[in-house]
Design a protein around this motif. Structure first.
Motif, PDB file in Angstrom:
ATOM      1  N   HIS A 156      42.244  34.670  38.645  1.00 50.61           N
ATOM      2  CA  HIS A 156      41.176  34.245  39.571  1.00 50.61           C
ATOM      3  C   HIS A 156      41.104  32.716  39.623  1.00 50.61           C
ATOM      4  N   ALA A 177      43.998  31.502  41.522  1.00 48.21           N
ATOM      5  CA  ALA A 177      43.843  31.798  42.956  1.00 48.21           C
ATOM      6  C   ALA A 177      42.915  30.804  43.641  1.00 48.21           C
ATOM      7  N   VAL A 197      40.511  36.796  42.816  1.00 49.62           N
ATOM      8  CA  VAL A 197      40.932  38.167  42.510  1.00 49.62           C
ATOM      9  C   VAL A 197      39.751  39.071  42.826  1.00 49.62           C
ATOM     10  N   ARG A 248      43.215  38.908  34.796  1.00 49.85           N
ATOM     11  CA  ARG A 248      42.692  38.616  36.130  1.00 49.85           C
ATOM     12  C   ARG A 248      41.687  37.449  36.078  1.00 49.85           C
ATOM     13  N   GLY A 276      44.896  39.821  44.081  1.00 47.84           N
ATOM     14  CA  GLY A 276      44.771  38.368  44.055  1.00 47.84           C
ATOM     15  C   GLY A 276      45.160  37.811  45.409  1.00 47.84           C
ATOM     16  N   LEU A 320      49.869  32.920  41.354  1.00 49.62           N
ATOM     17  CA  LEU A 320      48.963  33.946  40.823  1.00 49.62           C
ATOM     18  C   LEU A 320      49.430  34.574  39.520  1.00 49.62           C
TER      19      LEU A 320
END
Lengths: 393, 393
Positions: A302, A305, A262, A298, A207, A311
């Protein structure tokens, strides 16, 4: 006056409070799972979808129909979003540049995205930055191939620099005849590699937020067949120092290329050490396991991010996590009809994408958590087989 | 010819493969989280929603606007669904009976749903079936109250048999004057209880599928304030035999009343043992912790149950799981604006419902997983506080 304001004016409840708006170009299963993750944080995910029945659309994501190749559609779409990200690598680099130059926030930015679009570009940049990569060449003619064979011998692996996925755009060449045929259809040239002696294929999710924070997930093993990722084993059954080095390589690479989001860094563990194969700058198949198997999915990471938010933790939620893809078998059974049978498997987390079943197509995946990889993998495989996926033997 | 077939005929991709269709009456946060769970299994969740901006609708669930009190709307809605279930208890019993008699599959069936709608009915049935319940009475006059006070003394707890939630419809009475006032507005009478000496409030989720399979989740502690559930601690900090007895009671009760779905049985742990307080026959606040904290989310388990599919495992995914509700504070901060700050808390799983912030309103929740309850609860509280929820002190 929009219909929404009319509603408000007529005494009906006002629209919901504003939320962050993330745009995603492409409406496949990666966008579908991103849409599912967006619900938790109250983020509005909007999709630029090529088809009205794409997996993200049937999951209920707001969408606009449009082609990823249509600059006008991309510009209209981006105008309503706080940030735009991708479910695939098909948005032309030139279009990304225009969006970027006209003020759209793109994650990853164009220069980083190019890394996922063009394998040759990626290899060259990684070589220049002294990342370990497999020996490679670039061939536009038989003479180029001859030179490469002189150093590395037959057989060769040839890859189209752009557009390949799931084993498409990759060929094993045993002599010159098929190599020459290749140039007839691929005049832009091909990336060459020797056939490597690979111990384990590894992937690491990294990430990197718009605010510059980085994180890495544990290294996982990706089991491929016919160039398609079939199974994911977490943690990767490799020595601890190899896993640690893989994470460090992936982190350095994400920073080097200025990734935002990510990303997945795919590596070969060989007798000569780790070699970076390629980088996916979008939610990648190797990360599905994180939905149940990591403390932050994730897909959620994502979104965090690209919005520049923290994160989140990346630890595994169990000693062993296994994901098995449900790939359409020759008989093209619809896994939806097999759900009641497959849900009997203890602890099988089943994800179906509502895609029309076709042989060789990724229709879903199953993740299992457990104490040991063999037992956990066996359960995930059993559920995938009951769903009618093609055999993993 | 419908627009969908026109699309197919014109060469555009056909509609997605058919999937199970579950209808849910009500579009609140429970429906929102059910919609999110439905995506994994490729189930289509349809909502009969009172408002166009209800939390399930902003999450992307397919919806029809309509009142839960409108029999016509209910019938039209039910006609398109394989099974119909509820996000709340507001569908009149008579309407449920009509739907049931005209062939709609309802989960829970009307007789079971009545149990969650009418506290007095539930107490009477439980008493007749020898389930342990708190001492209770039913008062329509001062004379009724006098009789109850003669046995149990002041103060009393009075509850409306129907329609109360989150502390509404519950009063503590210390003498006759306020009791008499109550009858002025509640001529249908009130349920009476003595003020009990409660050690711990406990809830147990029980799954019961349309195929008759049952399952139970670990007993959890529900921490209430002002009649509203504030925090959930899993597992409940009670002796093992008490927890086991609670699960057994809840399982027996689900079978006794013919529940279908995942229901919540709320109990008091007193010096005199366990007493069943009430039963919620819809996804209940005490089960939010299962999204990350149990091997099968009860939202997914509810969908599986109403479709007659296997229910799934119910074990906790960590030694300690804590959920803290985000309740609108007096300043009515929108938690969406506080997300970047709150996401810093390690392992905080944040869920926002996209509801307009108002004091005392449930706007979201936070779940944390850990090794001990005090540390885990502390993290969940910290994130909830950073989101601007009202203080838990």
């Amino acid at each position: 006056m929009t219909p929404t304001t009319q509603l408000a004016a007529s005494g009906v409840k006002p629209p919901p409070p504003p939320s962050a708006v993330v745009g995603m170009v492409g409406g496949g299963q990666l966008a579908r799972m991103t849409a599912q993750a967006a619900i938790s944080l109250g983020i509005e995910l909007r999709i630029l979808s090529a088809e009205a029945n794409d997996p993200a659309v049937t999951a209920g994501a707001k969408h606009v129909l449009g082609s990823p190749h249509d600059l006008n559609a991309l510009q209209h779409f981006a105008a309503g979003c706080d940030v735009v990200t991708y479910d695939h690598e098909h948005v032309p680099f030139q279009h990304q540049q225009v969006l970027h130059q006209t003020g759209s926030r793109l994650a990853p930015p164009p220069e980083a995205a190019l890394f996922g679009q063009d394998k040759l570009h990626a290899r060259r940049v990684m070589t220049a930055s002294e990342f370990p990569v497999p020996p490679f060449g670039y061939a536009r003619s038989a003479a180029d191939i001859d030179r490469f064979v002189a150093d590395h011998g037959w057989p060769l692996i040839a890859k189209t620099p752009r557009g390949g996925y799931d084993g498409r755009g990759v060929w094993t060449l045993r002599d010159m005849a098929p190599a020459q045929q290749l140039f007839a259809t691929h005049s832009e040239g091909v990336l060459l590699e020797p056939q490597l002696d690979i111990r384990t294929e590894i992937a690491v999710l990294v990430g990197r937020s718009a605010a510059g924070e980085t994180s890495s997930y544990p290294a996982v093993e990706t089991v491929q067949r016919d160039g398609m990722c079939r199974e994911i084993l977490a943690p990767a059954p490799v020595p601890g120092d190899v896993a640690a080095q893989a994470r460090q390589l992936a982190l350095s690479l994400a920073t080097r290329i200025g990734a935002v989001g990510v990303i997945a860094v795919e590596m070969f563990h060989t007798n000569g050490g780790l070699l970076v194969n390629e980088v996916a700058l979008r939610p990648h198949n190797s990360g599905h396991y994180t939905i149940e198997g990591a403390s932050t999915s994730r897909f959620e990471a994502h979104l965090r991010a690209v919005l520049g938010w923290p994160l989140g933790e990346t630890t595994l939620t169990a000693p062993a996590v296994a994901t098995v893809n449900v790939i359409g078998a020759r008989s093209a059974v619809d896994p939806a009809g097999q759900l009641p049978a497959a849900l009997v498997v203890p602890g099988a987390h089943i994800h179906l994408y509502r895609k029309e079943p076709r042989p060789g197509r990724k229709l879903g995946h199953v993740t299992a958590l457990g104490d040991t990889l063999p037992e956990t993998l066996q359960r995930a495989r059993r559920a995938a087989a009951l769903l009618g996926g093609s055999s993993h033997e």
